[in-house]
Scaffold this active site. Sequence first.
Site, PDB file in Angstrom:
ATOM      1  N   HIS A   1       1.170  -1.262   0.261  1.00 32.38           N
ATOM      2  CA  HIS A   1       0.023   0.132   0.372  1.00 32.38           C
ATOM      3  C   HIS A   1       1.035   1.229  -0.169  1.00 32.38           C
ATOM      4  CE1 HIS A   1      -3.689  -2.538   0.400  1.00 32.38           C
ATOM      5  NE2 HIS A   1      -2.258  -3.173   1.703  1.00 32.38           N
TER       6      HIS A   1
ATOM      7  N   SER B   1      -8.526  -0.036 -41.619  1.00 30.40           N
ATOM      8  CA  SER B   1      -7.576   0.472 -41.258  1.00 30.40           C
ATOM      9  C   SER B   1      -7.360   0.807 -39.813  1.00 30.40           C
ATOM     10  CB  SER B   1      -8.519   2.029 -41.740  1.00 30.40           C
ATOM     11  OG  SER B   1      -9.816   1.479 -40.489  1.00 30.40           O
ATOM     12  N   VAL B   2      -8.044   0.012 -39.325  1.00 30.80           N
ATOM     13  CA  VAL B   2      -7.143   0.495 -38.089  1.00 30.80           C
ATOM     14  C   VAL B   2      -6.111  -1.430 -38.164  1.00 30.80           C
ATOM     15  CG1 VAL B   2      -7.910  -0.539 -35.349  1.00 30.80           C
ATOM     16  CG2 VAL B   2      -9.766   0.497 -36.519  1.00 30.80           C
ATOM     17  N   GLU B   3      -6.687  -2.092 -38.451  1.00 37.99           N
ATOM     18  CA  GLU B   3      -4.933  -2.652 -38.721  1.00 37.99           C
ATOM     19  C   GLU B   3      -3.669  -2.285 -39.152  1.00 37.99           C
ATOM     20  OE1 GLU B   3      -7.572  -6.693 -38.458  1.00 37.99           O
ATOM     21  OE2 GLU B   3      -7.012  -6.597 -40.091  1.00 37.99           O
TER      22      GLU B   3
ATOM     23  N   SER C   1      15.746  18.218 -16.846  1.00 37.23           N
ATOM     24  CA  SER C   1      14.601  19.088 -16.946  1.00 37.23           C
ATOM     25  C   SER C   1      15.001  20.149 -17.821  1.00 37.23           C
ATOM     26  CB  SER C   1      14.060  19.211 -15.597  1.00 37.23           C
ATOM     27  OG  SER C   1      12.956  20.533 -15.722  1.00 37.23           O
TER      28      SER C   1
ATOM     29  N   ARG D   1      17.185  14.864 -12.000  1.00 38.93           N
ATOM     30  CA  ARG D   1      17.151  13.624 -12.556  1.00 38.93           C
ATOM     31  C   ARG D   1      16.686  12.875 -12.650  1.00 38.93           C
ATOM     32  NH1 ARG D   1      22.517  10.285 -10.288  1.00 38.93           N
ATOM     33  NH2 ARG D   1      21.859   9.139 -11.702  1.00 38.93           N
TER      34      ARG D   1
END
Length: 231
Positions: free
Chosen positions: A5, A171-173, A126, A133
């Site tokens: 947790h 078209s998706v593939e 940054s 880092r």
Amino acid sequence: MGRTHGIHAEPTTFGIKLAGFAFEAHRNAERLERAFAQAAVGAISGAVGTYAATSPQFEARVLQRLGLEAEPVSTQVVARDRHAELLEAIALAGAGLERFAVELRHLARTEVGEAREPFTEGQKGSSAMPHKRNPIKSEQITGLARVLRSNAMAALENVALWHERDISHSSVERIILPDSTTLLDHMQRRRSASCAGWSLTLSGCARTRPDLRRPVLPAAPTSPGESGHDP
């Protein structure tokens, strides 16, 4: 320090963490092999899969030369659950890389500071704060894993075509298949390269030592309803 947790639980080792990730990677490699194998099928069975203009013998000769198995029962196309299984295996492999990346990102947090990504000379952490880092490689893997999962969802949407075929999947593939395979390869290379330079920070690990002066196991419960155990 092991955490459940997000809270200190019991001492552990970095080796145990790595062993879990290594076995997961092996399972994902085996899943990928099975997924690619079951997708390596073809069909030359005519407009609706009835061999009206060709024959199973012709199909077999062509597929043998291509090194593909024949789809036992096809329509105009190979069943798209095969592609979905492949994309799901890729997404699951990406999730394993993401789990590793998230663990390392947490260990690299300032208040934890138990591990660090490699940081080369002259590298800026940054654009606004070059002294930082940031674990950018692990963050990139985390983000790309989300793309793999979204592509897997699109592959599932492609399974249910109209009758013997429509082209809603096509078209998706053309996007998700090359993108997912390329992204997973990139993520693996990214992870391998960064792992070569990861370092444990002794000062960060030492900060957890004061917690070892107090019991890390809960006290025995005084009654069945007062269990202090938190798995």
